[in-house]
Design an enzyme around this catalytic site. Sequence first.
Site, PDB file in Angstrom:
ATOM      1  N   GLU A   1       1.112  -1.494  -0.274  1.00 45.58           N
ATOM      2  CA  GLU A   1      -0.331   0.328   0.144  1.00 45.58           C
ATOM      3  C   GLU A   1       0.708   0.892  -0.187  1.00 45.58           C
ATOM      4  O   GLU A   1       0.405   1.968  -0.477  1.00 45.58           O
ATOM      5  CB  GLU A   1      -1.058   0.076   0.622  1.00 45.58           C
ATOM      6  CG  GLU A   1      -1.938  -1.475   1.543  1.00 45.58           C
ATOM      7  CD  GLU A   1      -1.663  -2.390   1.772  1.00 45.58           C
ATOM      8  OE1 GLU A   1      -2.578  -2.812   2.443  1.00 45.58           O
ATOM      9  OE2 GLU A   1      -0.457  -2.629   1.716  1.00 45.58           O
TER      10      GLU A   1
ATOM     11  N   ARG B   1      14.552 -23.395  -4.691  1.00 43.30           N
ATOM     12  CA  ARG B   1      15.025 -22.838  -3.564  1.00 43.30           C
ATOM     13  C   ARG B   1      15.911 -21.723  -3.276  1.00 43.30           C
ATOM     14  O   ARG B   1      15.274 -20.817  -2.077  1.00 43.30           O
ATOM     15  CB  ARG B   1      16.752 -23.290  -3.841  1.00 43.30           C
ATOM     16  CG  ARG B   1      16.621 -25.233  -3.330  1.00 43.30           C
ATOM     17  CD  ARG B   1      17.723 -25.595  -3.712  1.00 43.30           C
ATOM     18  NE  ARG B   1      18.178 -27.305  -3.960  1.00 43.30           N
ATOM     19  CZ  ARG B   1      19.234 -27.202  -4.347  1.00 43.30           C
ATOM     20  NH1 ARG B   1      20.338 -27.318  -4.559  1.00 43.30           N
ATOM     21  NH2 ARG B   1      18.819 -28.945  -4.350  1.00 43.30           N
TER      22      ARG B   1
END
Length: 349
Positions: free
Chosen positions: A57, A191
Site C-alpha cells: 500500500e 530454492r
Amino acid sequence: MADWLPNDILFMRRALELATLGRGSVSPNPLVGCVIVHGDRVIGEGWHQRYGEAHAEVNAVRAVADPALFPEATAYVTLEPCAHFGKTPPCADLLIQKKIKRVVICNEDPFPLVDGRGIQKLLAAGIEVQTGLLAEEGRELNQRFFTWVEKKRPYIFLKWAETADGFMAPPDRRPVAISGALSHQLVHKWRTEEDAVLVGTATARHDNPRLNARLWQGRNPTRLVIDRTLQLPPDLHLFDGSQPTRVYYETGSPVAQEGVTYVPLSADEPFLPQLLADLYHNKLQSVIVEGGAALLESFLKEGLWDEAQVFKSPKTLGAGVAAPMVRGTLKSSEKIGEDWLMSYHSPRF
C-alpha cells in the site's frame, strides 16, 4: 455476494500479479500487491518488495502523482491492510490519512495482530470496504503464509526425481543424475523462493549436496539436515559455513562450526512435529524436503505435507531405492526437457 463493479476483477488480478514479484524476498511476511484506481485508470501500484521494507500500500500510494485523486479512488489490495506497528507503520492508517474512498480486499488477514482490525479501522473512518474478491486465488498465492499462521507450522514442499521404473537411486546409493538439466535449474529456482531445504542423514552422506541456488539468481535457503546421532563427517558441503545450516539431533555432543546451529530434539517425542515446531518458532515459513526416500515417506505417511513436485525421468535403473508413493491429488503435469513434472496437493489442502 458483493456487488462488484465491472473492472474490479481486472484490477484485483493485477494486484495479485504484482504480489508475486515479492516471492523469495518477503517471508515471513505475506505476498501483497496493491493497485490504486481513479475512474477506470490506474494511478498507482506497488507490491511488498522486501521483508522489513515498505508494504504494498505504501509503494502504491507513493506512485500516485496527483494526491487530489485519492478521495475518489479505489485501492485494490490482495490482503487486509495491517493495523499494527511492526517493522513499518499500519497501512490501514495510511489509506485513512489519504482519504481513499473505497478499498477492495482479496483476503482477510488471519495474523493475530491484524485479523479484522484493519477492516474495522477503515470502516470506522467511513471508507467503503468490500472483501473476498478472487479469494481462492489469493489463498493459493499466500498458501505458505496461511499455513504458517493457521496451522502453526511451515508449508511443506516435497520434491524428488524418479526413474521410469520408480527408483530414486541405485542399490549402492551412489549419486546418479536422474532428472535433466532443465529440471535441475527449476529446482534451484524453487530454492530461491522457499525459506529452507531439508535432507536426511543418508542423503547428506551419499550425495554430499550443497543445497544452494547456484543455477538461479536469488537468495540461498537455510539448510536443514537430520543427524540424530551426529555421525555425519564435518567436511561435508553442508558444514562449509557458506549459508545458515541447522542440524537436528537426539544424542551426542555437537562440535561448534561456523554458520551451523545444532538443535537438540527429544528421542522420547515424535521427531517431525518437534522439527516443524522449531522451524515455526524461527519464522521459517516454507521447507523443501529433498530426500531421501525414507524422510519423504515419513512426511507422506504422517500427512505433514502440502505440495509434492515429482520429476519422472525416461531413464531406468532396474533396481535400487524405491521412490515414495504419493497420497494426494494430481494438480497438473508438464514437460520439463525430457522429464515430466507431476504436481500434487495434499488431500488436506
